[in-house]
Design a protein around this motif. Structure first.
Motif, mmCIF file in Angstrom:
data_model
loop_
_atom_site.group_PDB
_atom_site.id
_atom_site.type_symbol
_atom_site.label_atom_id
_atom_site.label_comp_id
_atom_site.label_asym_id
_atom_site.label_seq_id
_atom_site.Cartn_x
_atom_site.Cartn_y
_atom_site.Cartn_z
ATOM 1 N N THR A 76 -1.371 -31.727 -26.998
ATOM 2 C CA THR A 76 -1.625 -32.828 -26.079
ATOM 3 C C THR A 76 -1.619 -32.332 -24.637
ATOM 4 O O THR A 76 -0.734 -31.581 -24.237
ATOM 5 C CB THR A 76 -0.557 -33.928 -26.252
ATOM 6 O OG1 THR A 76 -0.615 -34.416 -27.592
ATOM 7 C CG2 THR A 76 -0.792 -35.077 -25.282
ATOM 8 N N ARG A 77 -2.596 -32.751 -23.879
ATOM 9 C CA ARG A 77 -2.656 -32.416 -22.458
ATOM 10 C C ARG A 77 -2.833 -33.718 -21.689
ATOM 11 O O ARG A 77 -3.836 -34.415 -21.851
ATOM 12 C CB ARG A 77 -3.816 -31.463 -22.149
ATOM 13 C CG ARG A 77 -3.663 -30.079 -22.776
ATOM 14 C CD ARG A 77 -2.463 -29.334 -22.210
ATOM 15 N NE ARG A 77 -2.344 -27.997 -22.782
ATOM 16 C CZ ARG A 77 -1.608 -27.695 -23.842
ATOM 17 N NH1 ARG A 77 -0.948 -28.658 -24.462
ATOM 18 N NH2 ARG A 77 -1.525 -26.463 -24.285
ATOM 19 N N SER A 78 -1.853 -34.072 -20.916
ATOM 20 C CA SER A 78 -1.861 -35.339 -20.194
ATOM 21 C C SER A 78 -1.103 -35.154 -18.893
ATOM 22 O O SER A 78 -0.180 -34.331 -18.821
ATOM 23 C CB SER A 78 -1.197 -36.428 -21.041
ATOM 24 O OG SER A 78 -0.886 -37.558 -20.269
ATOM 25 N N ARG A 80 1.070 -36.941 -17.957
ATOM 26 C CA ARG A 80 2.450 -37.334 -18.277
ATOM 27 C C ARG A 80 3.180 -36.262 -19.065
ATOM 28 O O ARG A 80 4.376 -36.387 -19.317
ATOM 29 C CB ARG A 80 2.445 -38.636 -19.077
ATOM 30 C CG ARG A 80 1.788 -39.814 -18.367
ATOM 31 C CD ARG A 80 1.891 -41.067 -19.234
ATOM 32 N NE ARG A 80 1.240 -42.209 -18.600
ATOM 33 C CZ ARG A 80 -0.007 -42.569 -18.829
ATOM 34 N NH1 ARG A 80 -0.758 -41.872 -19.661
ATOM 35 N NH2 ARG A 80 -0.529 -43.624 -18.222
ATOM 36 N N PRO A 85 3.982 -38.827 -23.545
ATOM 37 C CA PRO A 85 3.020 -39.900 -23.811
ATOM 38 C C PRO A 85 3.159 -40.532 -25.186
ATOM 39 O O PRO A 85 2.889 -41.722 -25.356
ATOM 40 C CB PRO A 85 1.662 -39.202 -23.652
ATOM 41 C CG PRO A 85 1.928 -38.061 -22.741
ATOM 42 C CD PRO A 85 3.305 -37.586 -23.087
#
Length: 462
Positions: A76-78, A80, A85
């Motif tokens: 996951t790349r966010s 946040r 997330p």
């Protein structure tokens, strides 16, 4: 150990809010271990065999998905972060599914089985989607092993607070209603709301400090290969699985043991579970104190605490059923000793992830967090299935739940005393092979900090 600019000290507020995430998770664990077995047999009227099969199948299917959820969280790349997330996305489904399990609609025997399977699978899946990233989040908050243990020294009393809430208030609140079905519906709706709020508090008040750039993207097969090559992770997983078999047996059988062997009312069960929950809150504080003061090292504490708990558990088998107060104190003492390892085991999830990074140069925190959840749920699956199958073997019938036949009484002792004691001895034996002591984790941490520093410098073009 001094903090670097890349790892500023984590505030007490953030540690506390992180711990509230585990309070939410342990509401599910507490309800499952303390009340779900007797709810399914004596309230929802599932047969013991159907209940045991449900626990075994649902948990194993769900457990297989935990490493995959961890893999997705790692990728996951966010803005946040990688793991936070997920807490936002799945907090509400988790709370709703917690309430749905205990809704208890009027259905046929087949309909009850279908409803139990569907709602329980929804609960364990939503639980995984929150808790796998939550466990992995600890490794992204800090690279300091000692700091992670201190975070867990706050987290685990808050986690055990959930058991206290369940044991102290749930039986009393359910008793306020005209029947158990209405009681479970109302109380579990409230617990679902509380679970959601606690996850959201954790999300809004924590942050990830280890940059995503320090985690190279590798394929699924490669991640599994590195996971299976991490011998210390496998030891940790094995120990956690056996611990959860023990806990599920002991707490799942406690209601039956109190009702049929000790022949005490539900108020005594509530008192016993409440006292054990307090022991679970105290145990992490004791562990943190012993380690900070250097009274004992990590690995000896892991081994000797389980041996002590096993001996105390065996003592319950030689205590007369009429001695109800000694039974209570032995139960609480065994719980206290067994719970001394919880802080170290869960802090070690990040340690074994760093160890794998140290050996193979790749970071798979989410996969290892998922592996720990796999072990947790596999242990709960085996323990829950054993409760159902052993009750069925001894001829226990939920439709005759006001009394037990003399030939059925040994079933409750096997589930509550003899099998948990065997599990505790086995856990001590497994943990003798764990090698990540204070010095080894310090060496691994220094390597992880160096790699994190280089990744951060590269990210800023330095």
């Amino acid at each position: 150990m001094m903090k670097t600019a890349l790892a500023p000290a984590i505030t007490l507020r953030e540690k506390f809010c992180y711990g509230l995430g585990d309070t939410s998770a342990n509401i599910f664990m507490g309800m499952t271990m303390m009340f779900l077995s007797i709810y399914y047999t004596d309230v929802f009227r599932l047969s013991p065999v159907a209940m045991g099969s449900l626990f075994l199948l649902a948990r194993f299917i769900d457990a297989i998905g935990d490493p995959l959820i961890g893999l997705l969280a790692d990728r996951t790349r966010s803005p946040r972060g990688r793991y936070r997330p997920w807490l936002l996305w799945f907090a509400l489904p988790y709370g709703l599914s917690c309430a749905a399990v205990f809704f208890s609609p009027e259905l046929s025997a087949t309909g009850r089985i279908v409803y139990a399977y569907v709602t329980y699978m929804a609960l364990v899946l939503s639980f995984s989607l929150v808790v796998v990233p939550y466990v992995s989040l600890l490794g992204a908050m800090s690279v300091d092993s000692d700091e992670r243990i201190q975070i867990n020294a706050i987290r685990f009393p808050l986690a055990k607070l959930a058991y206290l809430l369940c044991s102290l208030f749930v039986p009393a609140l359910i008793a306020l209603f005209d029947n158990d079905i209405l009681g479970y519906r109302a109380v579990m709706c409230g617990i679902g709301v509380l679970s959601t709020l606690l996850v959201l508090i954790c999300y809004f008040n924590t942050q990830e400090r280890v940059p995503p750039q320090s985690v190279p993207a590798i394929g699924v097969r490669e991640q599994f290969r590195h996971l299976l090559q991490n011998d210390q992770a496998l030891i940790l997983f094995a120990a956690q699985a056996v611990v959860m078999v023990m806990n599920t047996l002991k707490f799942g059988a406690a209601a039956y043991f109190v009702k049929y062997v000790l022949q005490m009312p539900a108020t005594f069960l509530s008192l016993m579970l409440t006292a054990a929950s307090v022991a679970g809150i105290v145990a992490p504080l004791v562990t943190g104190y012993l380690l900070r003061r250097g009274r004992i090292k990590r690995i000896p504490l892991l081994v000797y605490s389980q041996l002590a708990s096993a001996v105390i558990t065996l003592a319950m088998g030689f205590t007369p059923a009429s001695a109800v107060w000694p039974h209570l104190w032995l139960f609480v003492s065994a719980t206290l000793m067994a719970e001394l390892i919880a802080v170290i085991l869960w802090a070690s999830v990040a340690d074994v992830a760093d160890y794998g990074f140290y050996r193979f140069g790749v970071r798979i925190n989410g996969m290892i967090g998922g592996g720990m959840l796999f072990s947790t749920k596999a242990g709960m699956a085996v323990g829950g299935a054993l409760v159902g199958y052993i009750l069925a073997w001894f001829g226990y019938q939920p439709d005759n739940a006001t009394a037990a036949l003399p030939e059925q009484l040994p079933a409750f002792r096997v589930l509550y005393i003899w099998l948990p004691a065997c599990c505790l001895f086995l856990t001590a034996g497994i943990l003798r092979f764990y090698r990540l002591d204070e010095q080894k984790t310090r060496d691994v941490m220094m390597r992880a900090q160096d790699e994190t520093g280089r990744a951060e410098a590269k990210r800023h073009g330095l």
